[in-house]
Design an enzyme around this catalytic site. Structure first.
Site: not given
Ligand code: NDP
Length: 309
Positions: A256, A227, A275
């Site tokens: 955006e 994001r 996006h």
């Molecule tokens: P997930 O919930 O599957 O994964 C999130 C990951 O981020 C987990 O591994 C989590 O750690 C990690 N995390 C959370 N907080 C932190 C932090 N402070 N430091 C480091 N790592 C952290 O989400 P997705 O992979 O599905 O999506 C991630 C984000 O990507 C979404 O929230 C969205 O905002 C964005 N997105 C963008 C898209 C686009 O079109 N550009 C499409 C889809 C998503 P842990 O495993 O330890 O909990």
């Protein structure tokens, strides 16, 4: 037991509402396209892209976000109203993974520059030391959920050494070393590519800024598919202007659509995508499968999949 599911017209950003409605024609509740607050009256569940205050006043039991990121929803108020929120995490690993390795290949093979030159009918061989290949290069993936693992698997297959960062530093396939958020700067200091794939939260907002660009290598590329608010856009522009970084590929921005006046549009070493990293003609089917599964779980009184609040 649900009686009526609304498909909000805002899903149109990713697919026509009618294709999801038709894909869900086999579920027990009626599925209808809804546009206005009045249309919500008959619904007890809503599948939506955008958030609108009117959702809180409707008599909804459940809202499903067709995006993985749910940062635009007011968790506290939904909870107080007893409205369950579910997300679409889990469905974007291949689309976003392919987009990110696409960025890496473009930078390595200079495809973005060739395309720019083509527009001007310019036949220009790149400087001898600009192109490189991916085997032996390194990548740090910040956030190792669905997106992060989709990126890591593909980069690993191309011979890239992949490290990563997540909250719980348990081992992850395709990742040679997992760092904690407290070790972020160490994790990104010595890699060619940094891919950002974390949710936007209080903890991650602005977490990739001037200090992080300061520790990154001068020949490193930032790839942001999370994001906009996670990366400090103005610090990134400063770092690009000062040649502290080699370039950036950006799918998401603090504002955006990206404003016309933004310098990101003009820079040869920046790839801008709208996006659209997760865009996929199969998107509606995957959302449909999540919705169908949660309709089943609601009927069976089971915990919802991808339950947020
Ligand atoms: P997930 O919930 O599957 O994964 C999130 C990951 O981020 C987990 O591994 C989590 O750690 C990690 N995390 C959370 N907080 C932190 C932090 N402070 N430091 C480091 N790592 C952290 O989400 P997705 O992979 O599905 O999506 C991630 C984000 O990507 C979404 O929230 C969205 O905002 C964005 N997105 C963008 C898209 C686009 O079109 N550009 C499409 C889809 C998503 P842990 O495993 O330890 O909990």
């Amino acid at each position: 037991m649900l009686s009526r599911i609304g498909v909000h017209t805002s899903v149109d950003v990713l697919f026509p509402p009618s294709v999801l409605r038709d894909a869900l024609s086999d579920v027990e509740p009626t599925v209808e396209i809804v546009e206005t607050a009045a249309d919500l009256d008959e619904c007890d569940a809503l599948v939506t892209f955008s958030y609108d205050e009117s959702f809180l006043d409707a008599d909804l039991d459940w809202i499903h976000s067709i995006q993985s990121g749910v940062d635009r929803f007011p968790f506290d108020r939904l909870e107080r109203r007893g409205i369950a929120l579910t997300s679409s995490t889990g469905i974007h690993g291949d689309s976003v993974g392919e987009t990110v390795v696409g960025y890496m290949l473009q930078f390595a093979r200079r495809l973005h520059v060739h395309r720019d030159n083509e527009r001007r009918r310019e036949w220009q061989f790149p400087p001898w030391d600009a192109p490189f290949t991916l085997p032996g290069e390194s990548l740090c993936v910040v956030g190792l959920g669905t997106l992060g693992q989709g990126i890591a698997r593909r980069a690993d297959a191309l011979g890239v050494d992949v490290v990563g960062v997540k909250r719980t530093p348990t081992p992850v396939e395709h990742i040679s070393r997992v760092y904690t958020p407290g070790e972020l700067q160490e994790a990104i200091a010595d890699v060619r590519f940094v891919a950002v794939a974390v949710p936007l939260t209080d903890r991650t907002e602005g977490s990739i800024g001037a200090d992080e660009f300061g520790v990154m290598r001068e020949d490193a590329y930032l790839l942001n598919v999370s994001r906009g608010g996670v990366v400090d856009d103005s610090a990134l522009l400063d770092a690009l202007r000062d040649d502290e970084l080699a370039g950036a590929a950006l799918d998401v921005f603090e504002t955006e659509p990206l404003p016309d006046r933004s310098e990101f549009w003009e820079r040869e070493n920046v790839i801008v995508t709208p996006h659209a990293a997760a865009a996929n003609r199969e998107y509606y089917r995957r959302v449909g499968a999540l919705v169908r599964e949660n309709v089943r779980r609601l009927d069976a009184n089971e915990t919802l999949a991808n339950h947020v609040v």
